[in-house]
Design a protein around this motif. Structure first.
Motif, PDB file in Angstrom:
ATOM      1  N   VAL B 149       0.835  -1.203   0.000  1.00 52.73           N
ATOM      2  CA  VAL B 149       0.000   0.000   0.000  1.00 52.73           C
ATOM      3  C   VAL B 149       0.875   1.261   0.000  1.00 52.73           C
ATOM      4  CG1 VAL B 149      -1.725   1.336   1.291  1.00 52.73           C
ATOM      5  CG2 VAL B 149      -1.977  -1.151   1.055  1.00 52.73           C
ATOM      6  N   GLY B 150       1.938   1.227   0.787  1.00 46.16           N
ATOM      7  CA  GLY B 150       2.858   2.382   0.843  1.00 46.16           C
ATOM      8  C   GLY B 150       3.473   2.658  -0.525  1.00 46.16           C
ATOM      9  N   ALA B 151       3.870   1.589  -1.218  1.00 43.37           N
ATOM     10  CA  ALA B 151       4.485   1.747  -2.537  1.00 43.37           C
ATOM     11  C   ALA B 151       3.483   2.278  -3.555  1.00 43.37           C
ATOM     12  CB  ALA B 151       5.067   0.411  -2.998  1.00 43.37           C
ATOM     13  N   VAL B 152       2.278   1.756  -3.525  1.00 45.32           N
ATOM     14  CA  VAL B 152       1.245   2.209  -4.474  1.00 45.32           C
ATOM     15  C   VAL B 152       0.862   3.658  -4.165  1.00 45.32           C
ATOM     16  CG1 VAL B 152      -1.163   1.880  -5.212  1.00 45.32           C
ATOM     17  CG2 VAL B 152       0.369  -0.095  -5.017  1.00 45.32           C
ATOM     18  N   ARG B 153       0.806   3.981  -2.880  1.00 43.17           N
ATOM     19  CA  ARG B 153       0.435   5.348  -2.482  1.00 43.17           C
ATOM     20  C   ARG B 153       1.355   6.388  -3.121  1.00 43.17           C
ATOM     21  NH1 ARG B 153      -4.079   7.625  -0.974  1.00 43.17           N
ATOM     22  NH2 ARG B 153      -3.604   8.041  -3.141  1.00 43.17           N
ATOM     23  N   LYS B 154       2.651   6.020  -3.292  1.00 47.32           N
ATOM     24  CA  LYS B 154       3.609   6.974  -3.894  1.00 47.32           C
ATOM     25  C   LYS B 154       3.304   7.252  -5.368  1.00 47.32           C
ATOM     26  CE  LYS B 154       7.652   6.145  -0.961  1.00 47.32           C
ATOM     27  NZ  LYS B 154       7.621   4.741  -0.487  1.00 47.32           N
ATOM     28  N   VAL B 155       2.704   6.263  -6.064  1.00 46.06           N
ATOM     29  CA  VAL B 155       2.486   6.457  -7.501  1.00 46.06           C
ATOM     30  C   VAL B 155       1.021   6.698  -7.852  1.00 46.06           C
ATOM     31  CG1 VAL B 155       4.487   5.044  -8.123  1.00 46.06           C
ATOM     32  CG2 VAL B 155       2.210   3.977  -7.982  1.00 46.06           C
ATOM     33  N   TYR B 156       0.126   6.520  -6.884  1.00 47.97           N
ATOM     34  CA  TYR B 156      -1.293   6.684  -7.180  1.00 47.97           C
ATOM     35  C   TYR B 156      -1.845   7.855  -6.380  1.00 47.97           C
ATOM     36  CZ  TYR B 156      -6.115   5.777  -8.281  1.00 47.97           C
ATOM     37  OH  TYR B 156      -7.397   5.923  -8.745  1.00 47.97           O
ATOM     38  N   HIS B 157      -2.477   8.806  -7.072  1.00 45.95           N
ATOM     39  CA  HIS B 157      -2.812  10.071  -6.418  1.00 45.95           C
ATOM     40  C   HIS B 157      -4.291  10.296  -6.170  1.00 45.95           C
ATOM     41  CE1 HIS B 157       1.052  10.361  -8.565  1.00 45.95           C
ATOM     42  NE2 HIS B 157       1.432  10.789  -7.373  1.00 45.95           N
ATOM     43  N   LYS B 158      -5.130   9.375  -6.642  1.00 47.00           N
ATOM     44  CA  LYS B 158      -6.566   9.551  -6.400  1.00 47.00           C
ATOM     45  C   LYS B 158      -7.010   8.660  -5.220  1.00 47.00           C
ATOM     46  CE  LYS B 158      -6.841   9.650 -11.228  1.00 47.00           C
ATOM     47  NZ  LYS B 158      -7.589   9.344 -12.448  1.00 47.00           N
ATOM     48  N   THR B 159      -8.311   8.394  -5.149  1.00 48.30           N
ATOM     49  CA  THR B 159      -8.818   7.651  -3.987  1.00 48.30           C
ATOM     50  C   THR B 159      -8.351   6.193  -4.014  1.00 48.30           C
ATOM     51  OG1 THR B 159     -10.731   9.107  -3.844  1.00 48.30           O
ATOM     52  CG2 THR B 159     -10.908   6.953  -2.740  1.00 48.30           C
ATOM     53  N   LEU B 160      -7.672   5.809  -2.977  1.00 49.73           N
ATOM     54  CA  LEU B 160      -7.081   4.472  -2.888  1.00 49.73           C
ATOM     55  C   LEU B 160      -7.834   3.631  -1.844  1.00 49.73           C
ATOM     56  CD1 LEU B 160      -4.857   2.338  -3.410  1.00 49.73           C
ATOM     57  CD2 LEU B 160      -3.383   3.610  -1.827  1.00 49.73           C
ATOM     58  N   ILE B 161      -8.601   2.671  -2.369  1.00 52.74           N
ATOM     59  CA  ILE B 161      -9.344   1.749  -1.499  1.00 52.74           C
ATOM     60  C   ILE B 161      -8.559   0.439  -1.481  1.00 52.74           C
ATOM     61  CG2 ILE B 161     -11.573   0.560  -1.166  1.00 52.74           C
ATOM     62  CD1 ILE B 161     -12.780   2.697  -3.152  1.00 52.74           C
ATOM     63  N   VAL B 162      -8.401  -0.175  -0.334  1.00 57.82           N
ATOM     64  CA  VAL B 162      -7.651  -1.435  -0.268  1.00 57.82           C
ATOM     65  C   VAL B 162      -8.607  -2.554   0.149  1.00 57.82           C
ATOM     66  CG1 VAL B 162      -5.715  -2.650   0.784  1.00 57.82           C
ATOM     67  CG2 VAL B 162      -5.524  -0.203   0.307  1.00 57.82           C
ATOM     68  N   LYS B 163      -8.669  -3.587  -0.680  1.00 58.26           N
ATOM     69  CA  LYS B 163      -9.612  -4.685  -0.414  1.00 58.26           C
ATOM     70  C   LYS B 163      -8.938  -5.753   0.435  1.00 58.26           C
ATOM     71  CE  LYS B 163     -13.102  -7.564  -2.712  1.00 58.26           C
ATOM     72  NZ  LYS B 163     -13.776  -7.802  -4.005  1.00 58.26           N
ATOM     73  N   LEU B 164      -9.564  -6.048   1.562  1.00 54.24           N
ATOM     74  CA  LEU B 164      -8.948  -6.911   2.563  1.00 54.24           C
ATOM     75  C   LEU B 164      -9.468  -8.343   2.533  1.00 54.24           C
ATOM     76  CD1 LEU B 164      -9.011  -4.505   5.658  1.00 54.24           C
ATOM     77  CD2 LEU B 164      -7.242  -4.717   3.882  1.00 54.24           C
ATOM     78  N   SER B 165      -8.594  -9.242   2.959  1.00 50.75           N
ATOM     79  CA  SER B 165      -8.936 -10.660   3.025  1.00 50.75           C
ATOM     80  C   SER B 165      -9.503 -11.015   4.399  1.00 50.75           C
ATOM     81  CB  SER B 165      -7.673 -11.493   2.782  1.00 50.75           C
ATOM     82  OG  SER B 165      -7.948 -12.847   3.042  1.00 50.75           O
ATOM     83  N   PRO B 166     -10.529 -11.859   4.424  1.00 51.36           N
ATOM     84  CA  PRO B 166     -11.055 -12.327   5.705  1.00 51.36           C
ATOM     85  C   PRO B 166     -10.268 -13.527   6.244  1.00 51.36           C
ATOM     86  CG  PRO B 166     -12.348 -13.262   3.935  1.00 51.36           C
ATOM     87  CD  PRO B 166     -11.293 -12.414   3.281  1.00 51.36           C
ATOM     88  N   ASN B 167      -9.319 -14.016   5.421  1.00 52.84           N
ATOM     89  CA  ASN B 167      -8.596 -15.235   5.802  1.00 52.84           C
ATOM     90  C   ASN B 167      -7.394 -14.912   6.683  1.00 52.84           C
ATOM     91  OD1 ASN B 167     -10.338 -16.940   4.076  1.00 52.84           O
ATOM     92  ND2 ASN B 167      -9.382 -15.772   2.431  1.00 52.84           N
ATOM     93  N   VAL B 168      -7.654 -14.176   7.757  1.00 53.07           N
ATOM     94  CA  VAL B 168      -6.598 -13.733   8.669  1.00 53.07           C
ATOM     95  C   VAL B 168      -7.095 -13.851  10.109  1.00 53.07           C
ATOM     96  CG1 VAL B 168      -5.572 -12.105   7.041  1.00 53.07           C
ATOM     97  CG2 VAL B 168      -7.437 -11.334   8.519  1.00 53.07           C
ATOM     98  N   THR B 169      -6.166 -13.828  11.038  1.00 50.79           N
ATOM     99  CA  THR B 169      -6.528 -13.915  12.448  1.00 50.79           C
ATOM    100  C   THR B 169      -7.175 -12.617  12.919  1.00 50.79           C
ATOM    101  OG1 THR B 169      -4.628 -15.335  12.729  1.00 50.79           O
ATOM    102  CG2 THR B 169      -5.639 -14.474  14.737  1.00 50.79           C
ATOM    103  N   SER B 170      -6.569 -11.488  12.519  1.00 50.52           N
ATOM    104  CA  SER B 170      -7.146 -10.209  12.934  1.00 50.52           C
ATOM    105  C   SER B 170      -7.198  -9.249  11.761  1.00 50.52           C
ATOM    106  CB  SER B 170      -6.315  -9.591  14.065  1.00 50.52           C
ATOM    107  OG  SER B 170      -6.742  -8.256  14.274  1.00 50.52           O
ATOM    108  N   ILE B 171      -8.388  -9.095  11.194  1.00 49.29           N
ATOM    109  CA  ILE B 171      -8.533  -8.201  10.039  1.00 49.29           C
ATOM    110  C   ILE B 171      -8.335  -6.745  10.466  1.00 49.29           C
ATOM    111  CG2 ILE B 171     -11.054  -7.934  10.181  1.00 49.29           C
ATOM    112  CD1 ILE B 171     -11.008  -8.273   7.026  1.00 49.29           C
TER     113      ILE B 171
END
Lengths: 258, 299
Positions: B149-171
């Protein structure tokens, strides 16, 4: 234009133990449906069934605004559909997919090869071909006489030939072993079990006959959005629902070793 | 009454379509007026064209379905040259779901999409369960998620939504990590990793063995996760997972979602999104809610 519509069941007919037909009436103006297109049927009242079931169109009566489906009972969804009666509603998304290529000139020698529920769209096709001045040979196969859901109705549109594995009706053997299969044709259309269509396409391509096959697959969306129903064609993964269900056999050379 | 905001993105209403269930939107143009949607999240796009996974790719399960499509798409180059011209004038927010196998690929795709005037946002997919490299691999560790996300944030300047996985211990931990790395919003949940076996043939139904579960079966899990994440971060949350009705959508909003996405329900009723929008408006009228924002995160 594709639509979501509640059709009304006007007629139900059992065809042997495994098959039945439903004649469905559109509540107002039915969209144009070409032979080989299919509908996605919503199955209500069955807890285990969420997704629609893709069913090919068997016949269309544009004047009366009705379409007919020939359904084989294979699982939970079709078992539930088999319980529906006259007067009940059936929700369809239609018309879907690409139909059969109808670019044949009057008087062309055309063969239709169907197996099981695969003869459903071939009926609509035979009717359309006969309107266009083509009298096709219609070759229908099945394991036995009881598993051939459509036969005599074909005779009004072309020359009917039947092959059964046990010889209980027509020629004994596979459709590809029927004498009429070896005759010369300008084009072959086929719909049925994959091994049958593969054998038909193999022979057609070897003899230099243009061949169109109608594929079946499990589907979710039916409109090319989810990419669940792909088939590995010579052009890559294509959706059976949107790029098919009818494919020129030339596109399936790699998949079927044609 | 139904207008909501995701960072700079103004939505006429909170109803968007979930990536992978709505194609590029045009597939549904016969059924609904696409301009009524709050937004359309189009198919996951990668650096190169992908064939996706072998088939069978889908199996129906109780109140849901498993899929293992595996990001079949035309690649960002053809997306920009062939698909974008067809969808750029749709009168709704067209959001591109961006995926990749490496941080470089995510950045490459995101920067190419950044250059498209009529794409106001991307949904960064760090949660696809059906690809071997990348995908969910980036979304199951807070460090990896923050890195991409940090890397994409440097090159993407509009609204950045990040889609998360439910397959984790703590979302919530992952959500906090991507918020810290510059995400403007998070969307959740992607599909839950599942499996189904054909006991007659004694083999898995899907060629890929496992797949992502979606549909009404996952809804309570999704509502719980939206609630947890909404309490953990300050950025807006986009909720999805099994939404079929206006009531489902309202439930997600009460749990903390500012907007919602409809996925599998599009397969059952291709016009469902518009019914959900109309239903939400009726619900608001019936309950004297003048602004839908009043109910966001009340739980």
């Amino acid at each position: 234009m594709k639509q979501v519509t509640d059709f009304i069941i006007e007629e139900r007919e059992q065809r042997g133990a495994q098959y039945f037909t439903l004649t469905l009436r559109h509540p107002s103006q039915m969209q144009k449906i070409v032979p080989g297109q299919f509908v996605e049927v919503r199955v209500d009242g069955c807890r285990e069934v969420m997704l629609r079931r893709p069913i090919s169109v068997h016949d269309v009566d544009e004047e009366r605004g009705t379409l007919k489906l020939l359904i084989q009972i294979v699982g939970r969804g079709t078992r539930r559909l088999a319980q529906l009666g006259v007067g009940e509603r059936l929700n369809l998304v239609y018309p879907l997919g690409n139909g059969f290529d109808l670019g044949v000139s009057e008087g062309s020698r055309v063969l239709l090869v169907g197996g099981g529920a695969g003869s459903a769209p071939l009926y609509h096709l035979a009717k359309e071909l006969s309107h266009r001045g083509v009298r096709p040979t219609i070759l229908i196969g099945g394991r036995n006489a009881g598993l051939i859901p459509v036969r005599d109705e074909f005779e009004q549109f072309g020359d009917l030939c039947i092959a059964t594995d046990d010889g209980s009706l027509g020629h004994r053997g596979l459709v590809t072993e029927h004498p009429c299969f070896a005759a010369s044709y300008d084009r072959i259309y086929t719909c049925g079990p994959t091994p049958m269509m593969k054998a038909v396409a193999q022979s057609a391509l070897q003899r230099g006959i243009e061949c169109y096959v109608s594929l079946e697959n499990m589907m979710a969306c039916g409109v090319g959005a989810c990419l669940c129903c792909v088939v590995d064609t010579d052009e890559g993964h294509l959706c059976v629902c949107k790029e098919g269900p009818v494919f020129n056999a030339e596109k399936l050379k790699k998949l079927w070793n044609l | 009454m139904l207008e909501v905001k995701i960072h700079n993105l103004v939505l006429n209403n909170p109803v968007m379509t979930a990536s992978g269930t709505f194609g590029y939107g045009l597939e549904f143009a016969d059924f609904i007026d696409l301009s009524r949607l709050g937004g359309i999240v189009v198919k996951g796009t990668t650096g190169e064209r992908r064939q996706g996974n072998p088939y069978p790719r889908m199996v129906e399960t109780p109140s849901g379905m498993l899929n293992s499509v595996g990001l079949q798409n035309v690649g960002v180059g053809r997306f920009c040259s062939e698909v974008y011209p067809k969808i750029k004038d749709l009168k709704t927010n067209v959001i591109v779901n961006v995926s990749g196998s490496s941080i470089d690929e995510y950045c490459d795709v995101a920067s190419q999409i950044d250059a498209l005037d009529n794409i106001p946002a991307i949904e960064l997919n760090i949660s696809c369960p059906n690809v071997k490299c990348g995908g969910m691999g980036f979304g199951t560790s807070p460090d990896m998620a923050a890195q991409v996300v940090g890397a994409v944030r440097k090159v993407y300047h509009k609204t950045l939504i990040v889609k998360l996985s439910p397959n984790v211990t703590s979302i919530a931990e992952i959500a906090k990590a991507v918020e810290g790395a510059g995400a403007d919003s998070v969307s959740l949940i992607n599909t839950l990793l599942g499996m189904a076996i054909d006991i007659e043939r004694r083999r898995p139904f899907m060629a890929n063995v496992t797949g992502g579960l979606s549909g009404p079966a996952v809804k309570p899990v999704a509502v719980r996760m939206v609630w947890q994440v909404a309490h953990a971060v300050k950025i807006p949350v986009v909720g999805l997972g099994g939404i079929c009705t206006a009531e489902d959508a309202i439930e997600f909003m009460m749990a903390g979602a500012t907007a919602i996405e409809v996925g599998t329900a599009n397969f059952i009723d291709p016009a469902v999104t518009v019914k959900i929008i109309d239903g939400m408006e009726q619900w608001c009228k019936k309950h004297g809610v003048n602004d839908i924002n009043e109910i966001i995160g009340i739980i």
